[in-house]
Design a protein around this motif. Structure first.
Motif, PDB file in Angstrom:
ATOM      1  N   LEU A 148     103.639 -37.046  36.606  1.00 38.15           N
ATOM      2  CA  LEU A 148     103.899 -36.827  38.327  1.00 38.15           C
ATOM      3  C   LEU A 148     103.106 -37.688  39.237  1.00 38.15           C
ATOM      4  O   LEU A 148     101.970 -37.711  39.142  1.00 38.15           O
ATOM      5  CB  LEU A 148     103.420 -35.242  38.464  1.00 38.15           C
TER       6      LEU A 148
ATOM      7  N   LEU B 129     101.197 -34.794  33.103  1.00 38.44           N
ATOM      8  CA  LEU B 129     101.887 -33.368  32.866  1.00 38.44           C
ATOM      9  C   LEU B 129     101.848 -33.245  31.347  1.00 38.44           C
ATOM     10  O   LEU B 129     101.735 -31.927  30.939  1.00 38.44           O
ATOM     11  CB  LEU B 129     103.301 -33.453  33.233  1.00 38.44           C
TER      12      LEU B 129
ATOM     13  N   ARG C 296     106.040 -28.585  33.070  1.00 41.52           N
ATOM     14  CA  ARG C 296     106.293 -29.374  32.114  1.00 41.52           C
ATOM     15  C   ARG C 296     107.632 -29.253  31.274  1.00 41.52           C
ATOM     16  O   ARG C 296     107.935 -28.239  31.158  1.00 41.52           O
ATOM     17  CB  ARG C 296     104.891 -29.327  31.289  1.00 41.52           C
TER      18      ARG C 296
ATOM     19  N   VAL D 104     102.216 -26.549  36.183  1.00 40.57           N
ATOM     20  CA  VAL D 104     100.996 -27.327  36.626  1.00 40.57           C
ATOM     21  C   VAL D 104     100.735 -27.249  38.245  1.00 40.57           C
ATOM     22  O   VAL D 104     101.654 -27.223  38.976  1.00 40.57           O
ATOM     23  CB  VAL D 104     100.976 -28.648  36.406  1.00 40.57           C
TER      24      VAL D 104
END
Length: 427
Positions: free
Chosen positions: A354, A372, A396, A402
């Motif tokens: 990310l 991730l 994810r 997350v």
């Protein structure tokens, strides 16, 4: 057995000098570097010659107490759930029977779901007897949008390929067969329709008009398999119209379309286009739009370089952000609620990342690359979502969520008791 005598002082000196001479040989350095590269590649990491740039950020999985951020709304399985991260309780948001949820949006406090309609079996009643529920036999399942609330039946909004919140938060744009229709959420407003350029994909509604995009960015593997692939046709000059053909996929939960790739080139030029009712489409950039908020637009060139431009600025040309050599930008993406920070999905080899950074970043050090993980990148990833406080939520590949504050040196998981999610937004 007699003890082995230790080397004399002159012998030890000769041994030390021999080791130092051997250690200074170029062959040793090359050998050690080769061993390091082999170990790195064996663990799926990029080689030193192709290091991931930006600031690497791990995700902690050992936090004793998951973060408490209020409610989030998840698409999990085929349903939609509101999960309270403070009380760790979840409730179901009702959907029509046999409708599978795909994505979710929060539009001024209302949750809007894009759902896949079931096939119509040969023994079922005719489609006209069940309006808005069934796909014609032999065709792929259609999709439609609903407002969903706890304890209330879902409110149908209509058939659509994607959902895009309106810039004023009072409606959503639904797209069917190249026509975007503005549908009010709370008040009885007249519907507004706008025809989109051929095969374009709606990205966002802005004060300047609708942002649509055409074209597909090939992955690095696809580009290597088709080295001579070049787009056919030329995007129009500002003020002209643009037409192209491309494959599309429903939009992500924050309104951005999920970029698609094809095993063969589509021959479609990359273009970001501004569409306004009653005016001809206007070309903004020869790049693919990933996200937009207010007057800020995030685009991606064919070489995966990210750029940003402002619709109301004197210069409409994109300003290209620092290039992270080992990070492959895949999308989709989002921009936060003040237009200052972007978040986009990416990959390093088979590892999901990310990328988060300011839209005015000038150095690699300003861009965070969050690990991730959770499995190899999937084809149907949904965009990261910003919270009202500027945090980022991302799903994810294994369904874990997350939670990341831009600029922090680590992210955290929302908790193992959340159902495996396909999409997430702040609730």
């Amino acid at each position: 057995m007699a003890p082995v005598p230790s080397p004399s002082r002159p012998a030890r000196g000769r041994l030390r000098r021999g080791v130092l001479r051997w250690g200074r040989r170029p062959a040793l350095a090359v050998t050690l570097l080769a061993v390091a590269v082999a170990v790195s590649v064996a663990h799926g990491q990029p080689s030193p010659a192709d290091r991931a740039s930006g600031v690497s950020v791990p995700v902690r999985t050992d936090t004793p107490v998951p973060p408490q951020i209020g409610s989030v709304v998840l698409v999990a399985g085929s349903g939609v759930f509101r999960f309270n991260t403070d009380t760790r309780r979840q409730v179901v948001l009702p959907l029509p029977p046999r409708v599978a949820a795909l994505q979710i949006w929060n539009v001024t406090g209302l949750n809007v779901v894009l759902g896949r309609l079931p096939y119509r079996s040969p023994s079922s009643r005719p489609a006209e007897d069940r309006p808005g529920e069934w796909s014609p036999a032999g065709e792929p399942p259609a999709t439609a949008a609903w407002i969903v609330r706890v304890g209330h039946p879902p409110v149908p909004l209509g058939r659509t390929e994607t959902v895009t919140p309106s810039v004023d938060g009072r409606a959503v744009w639904l797209v069917n067969a190249g026509v975007a229709t503005r549908v009010a959420l709370r008040h009885d407003q007249p519907r507004v329709t706008v025809r989109l350029p051929k095969a374009s994909r709606l990205v966002a509604d802005t004060p300047s008009g609708l942002i649509v995009t055409t074209g597909t960015v090939l992955t690095r593997e696809e580009a290597a398999a088709h080295p001579t692939a070049t787009p056919t046709g030329t995007p129009t000059s500002p003020g002209g119209s643009a037409t192209a053909t491309a494959t599309t996929r429903p939009a992500g939960p924050t309104g951005q379309p999920t970029p698609t790739t094809s095993p063969t080139p589509t021959g479609t030029p990359l273009a970001t286009i501004l569409v306004r009712r009653g005016l001809p489409p206007r070309l903004l950039a020869e790049a693919q739009a990933l996200a937009a908020f207010d007057d800020v637009v995030l685009v991606r060139r064919a070489d995966e370089r990210l750029g940003v431009f402002t619709l109301r600025s004197a210069s409409k040309l994109p300003r290209w952000l620092p290039n992270l050599s080992a990070v492959e930008v895949t999308g989709p993406a989002s921009i936060d609620y003040d237009g200052a920070t972007f978040a986009v999905l990416a990959r390093v080899n088979e590892h999901v990342r990310l990328m988060v950074g300011p839209v005015n970043a000038t150095t690699e050090a300003e861009i965070n690359v969050v690990a991730l993980e959770g499995g190899p990148p999937g084809p149907d990833a949904t965009p990261p979502a910003f919270t009202a406080s500027g945090r980022v939520l991302a799903v994810r590949p294994d369904g874990k969520v997350v939670y990341y504050l831009p600029g922090n040196r680590s992210g955290v998981l929302l908790g193992a008791d959340l159902p495996p999610a396909a999409a997430v937004i702040e609730g």
